[in-house]
Each structure stands twice: as C-alpha cells, then as structure tokens.
Design a protein around this motif. Sequence first.
Motif, mmCIF file in Angstrom:
data_model
loop_
_atom_site.group_PDB
_atom_site.id
_atom_site.type_symbol
_atom_site.label_atom_id
_atom_site.label_comp_id
_atom_site.label_asym_id
_atom_site.label_seq_id
_atom_site.Cartn_x
_atom_site.Cartn_y
_atom_site.Cartn_z
ATOM 1 N N ILE A 50 0.869 -1.214 -0.176
ATOM 2 C CA ILE A 50 -0.163 -0.030 -0.155
ATOM 3 C C ILE A 50 0.842 1.135 0.000
ATOM 4 C CG2 ILE A 50 -1.839 -1.070 1.214
ATOM 5 C CD1 ILE A 50 -0.878 0.760 3.630
ATOM 6 N N THR A 51 0.481 2.384 -0.480
ATOM 7 C CA THR A 51 1.302 3.579 -0.569
ATOM 8 C C THR A 51 0.780 4.612 0.631
ATOM 9 O OG1 THR A 51 1.749 3.180 -2.592
ATOM 10 C CG2 THR A 51 2.078 5.402 -1.948
ATOM 11 N N LEU A 52 1.767 4.766 1.360
ATOM 12 C CA LEU A 52 1.432 5.533 2.752
ATOM 13 C C LEU A 52 2.432 6.584 2.753
ATOM 14 C CD1 LEU A 52 -1.040 5.720 5.019
ATOM 15 C CD2 LEU A 52 0.893 4.371 6.276
ATOM 16 N N PHE A 53 2.157 7.934 2.587
ATOM 17 C CA PHE A 53 3.088 9.105 2.776
ATOM 18 C C PHE A 53 3.936 9.085 1.576
ATOM 19 C CE2 PHE A 53 2.002 8.206 7.195
ATOM 20 C CZ PHE A 53 1.067 9.425 7.324
ATOM 21 N N GLY A 54 3.645 8.273 0.544
ATOM 22 C CA GLY A 54 4.524 8.167 -0.840
ATOM 23 C C GLY A 54 5.467 6.909 -0.652
ATOM 24 N N ILE A 55 5.384 6.412 0.399
ATOM 25 C CA ILE A 55 6.313 5.087 0.572
ATOM 26 C C ILE A 55 5.317 3.866 0.475
ATOM 27 C CG2 ILE A 55 7.538 3.725 2.235
ATOM 28 C CD1 ILE A 55 7.897 6.320 3.997
ATOM 29 N N PRO A 56 5.741 2.904 -0.450
ATOM 30 C CA PRO A 56 4.981 1.683 -0.498
ATOM 31 C C PRO A 56 5.415 0.516 0.620
ATOM 32 C CG PRO A 56 6.923 1.704 -1.925
ATOM 33 C CD PRO A 56 7.073 2.951 -1.391
ATOM 34 N N ILE A 57 4.349 0.283 1.387
ATOM 35 C CA ILE A 57 4.650 -0.423 2.575
ATOM 36 C C ILE A 57 3.956 -1.745 2.389
ATOM 37 C CG2 ILE A 57 4.308 -0.771 4.999
ATOM 38 C CD1 ILE A 57 4.420 2.614 5.220
ATOM 39 N N HIS A 58 4.546 -2.878 2.829
ATOM 40 C CA HIS A 58 3.861 -4.060 2.338
ATOM 41 C C HIS A 58 3.061 -4.464 3.623
ATOM 42 C CE1 HIS A 58 7.352 -4.647 -0.184
ATOM 43 N NE2 HIS A 58 6.332 -5.365 -1.021
ATOM 44 N N ALA A 59 1.833 -4.776 3.412
ATOM 45 C CA ALA A 59 0.759 -5.101 4.516
ATOM 46 C C ALA A 59 1.045 -6.394 5.161
ATOM 47 C CB ALA A 59 -0.718 -4.674 4.021
ATOM 48 N N MET A 60 1.983 -6.682 5.795
ATOM 49 C CA MET A 60 2.172 -8.113 6.361
ATOM 50 C C MET A 60 2.165 -7.908 7.764
ATOM 51 S SD MET A 60 5.402 -9.102 3.899
ATOM 52 C CE MET A 60 5.019 -10.638 3.385
ATOM 53 N N PRO A 70 10.119 1.536 7.982
ATOM 54 C CA PRO A 70 9.759 3.151 8.165
ATOM 55 C C PRO A 70 9.313 3.409 9.341
ATOM 56 C CG PRO A 70 8.347 2.084 6.455
ATOM 57 C CD PRO A 70 9.436 1.195 6.536
ATOM 58 N N ASN A 71 9.631 4.231 10.187
ATOM 59 C CA ASN A 71 8.813 4.804 11.366
ATOM 60 C C ASN A 71 8.287 6.074 10.813
ATOM 61 O OD1 ASN A 71 11.163 6.235 11.550
ATOM 62 N ND2 ASN A 71 12.120 5.121 13.125
ATOM 63 N N VAL A 72 7.831 7.021 12.009
ATOM 64 C CA VAL A 72 7.593 8.185 11.692
ATOM 65 C C VAL A 72 8.711 9.182 11.122
ATOM 66 C CG1 VAL A 72 6.574 10.500 12.543
ATOM 67 C CG2 VAL A 72 5.487 8.257 13.348
ATOM 68 N N ASP A 73 9.768 9.000 11.760
ATOM 69 C CA ASP A 73 10.871 9.815 11.382
ATOM 70 C C ASP A 73 11.438 9.577 9.986
ATOM 71 O OD1 ASP A 73 13.002 11.689 12.074
ATOM 72 O OD2 ASP A 73 14.559 10.201 12.230
ATOM 73 N N HIS A 74 11.211 8.382 9.660
ATOM 74 C CA HIS A 74 11.471 7.961 8.259
ATOM 75 C C HIS A 74 10.616 8.507 7.192
ATOM 76 C CE1 HIS A 74 14.683 4.475 8.583
ATOM 77 N NE2 HIS A 74 14.829 5.237 9.434
ATOM 78 N N THR A 75 9.202 8.645 7.508
ATOM 79 C CA THR A 75 8.293 9.032 6.733
ATOM 80 C C THR A 75 8.604 10.395 6.340
ATOM 81 O OG1 THR A 75 6.656 9.561 8.347
ATOM 82 C CG2 THR A 75 6.754 7.487 7.294
ATOM 83 N N VAL A 122 2.624 4.890 12.311
ATOM 84 C CA VAL A 122 2.412 4.735 10.842
ATOM 85 C C VAL A 122 1.273 3.587 10.758
ATOM 86 C CG1 VAL A 122 3.773 3.794 8.824
ATOM 87 C CG2 VAL A 122 4.755 5.016 10.382
ATOM 88 N N VAL A 123 1.090 2.804 11.389
ATOM 89 C CA VAL A 123 0.029 1.719 11.484
ATOM 90 C C VAL A 123 -1.370 2.315 11.785
ATOM 91 C CG1 VAL A 123 -0.722 -0.367 12.363
ATOM 92 C CG2 VAL A 123 1.484 -0.213 12.007
ATOM 93 N N LEU A 124 -1.479 3.361 12.804
ATOM 94 C CA LEU A 124 -2.441 3.925 12.965
ATOM 95 C C LEU A 124 -3.027 4.791 11.994
ATOM 96 C CD1 LEU A 124 -1.919 4.702 16.831
ATOM 97 C CD2 LEU A 124 -3.282 2.938 15.906
ATOM 98 N N ALA A 125 -2.087 5.447 11.370
ATOM 99 C CA ALA A 125 -2.478 6.353 10.324
ATOM 100 C C ALA A 125 -2.768 5.650 9.191
ATOM 101 C CB ALA A 125 -1.112 7.176 9.801
#
Length: 163
Positions: free
Chosen positions: A16-26, A53-58, A84-87
């Motif tokens: 999924i894309t979150l804040f421009g970052i593709p994150i695997h929903a695993m 990624p954490n908030v700092d990385h995003t 990041v998960v909550l967002a």
Amino acid sequence: ISKSYPADSPPMIDPITLFGIPIHAMSMADAVDQVDDWCRQPLGERCRYVVTPNVDHTVMYQSQAALRAAYEDASLILADGTPVVLASRLLGKGLPERVAGSDLVPALFQQATKFQQATQSTLAVSQSAIGVGGHDLLAGRPCSAQNRLPSTHSGRPAWAKPG
C-alpha cells in the motif's frame, strides 16, 4: 515505486502507499516466513534487504533522495512505527500490525532455531544474519544498499542527521 521480483521469489503481498512510501501489509509472521523463504533460496546476484519505516523515516523520505533510493531497492518494506500503522488505518489502508526490525531479527533467529531442531540441519538464516550488517560475506562483496547510502564520519548514513 514499482517493483518486480524474480520468478523464484514467493508471491508477495502488494504494498500500500502511505506518505509516498510503498509498505507491505504484512504481519510479523508473514514477514518472518517471507525472509525465511528467501534464506532457503540459493544466493544470487541480488542483495535482498528489509527496511522498516517509522514516523521519522516518513518525514525524511519526503526530502532525502538517498533514503528514497534505499527504499526503492528494498525487497521488503514493513511498518516499524505504531503511528504509521494507526495512520494507515485512519486513511483506510489498514496495515495489519507494527513489524519492527528490532523484533523481526530475533523472530528470524527463533524460526531458524526451530527449523534446525526439527531437521538437524544448519541454520538457514545464517546467510541473512550476515546480511543484517549490510555485508554479504559469503559472496565477498558489500550489498548495493550499503554503497548507495553515503556515511558521515560517525558511520551514520548522510540522511540520518543527529537529533
């Protein structure tokens, strides 16, 4: 970021894309199984690595080209930070859980230990353990990600500025 994986790779969950970052929903279990599957494959030319990624990385991802390049080449991108998960849930994208790198590594060793005890064979994760430091000692060459991230005199990547 568009990714294609070699034919010998197990099927991956689309990110999924979150804040421009593709994150695997695993989940953690899914991530452990995925890395374990990679460890059982013969070493190839491709260096696989996981970023978390954490908030700092995003925030840094938005302005740091070197960080974006490292994420682009990552084989697996997992949400490390609870915010990041909550967002993701607030935005309707629903990452299943936080998968921190600091929890993933011990889980991989636990999985490898179970495998070793069940089969009396060598630890499959030993190749990954070498990769944790960003260096492929078995092949005698550094991973491309290590070369891509210029370090400061402190050994910290250039994009990771002290707090």
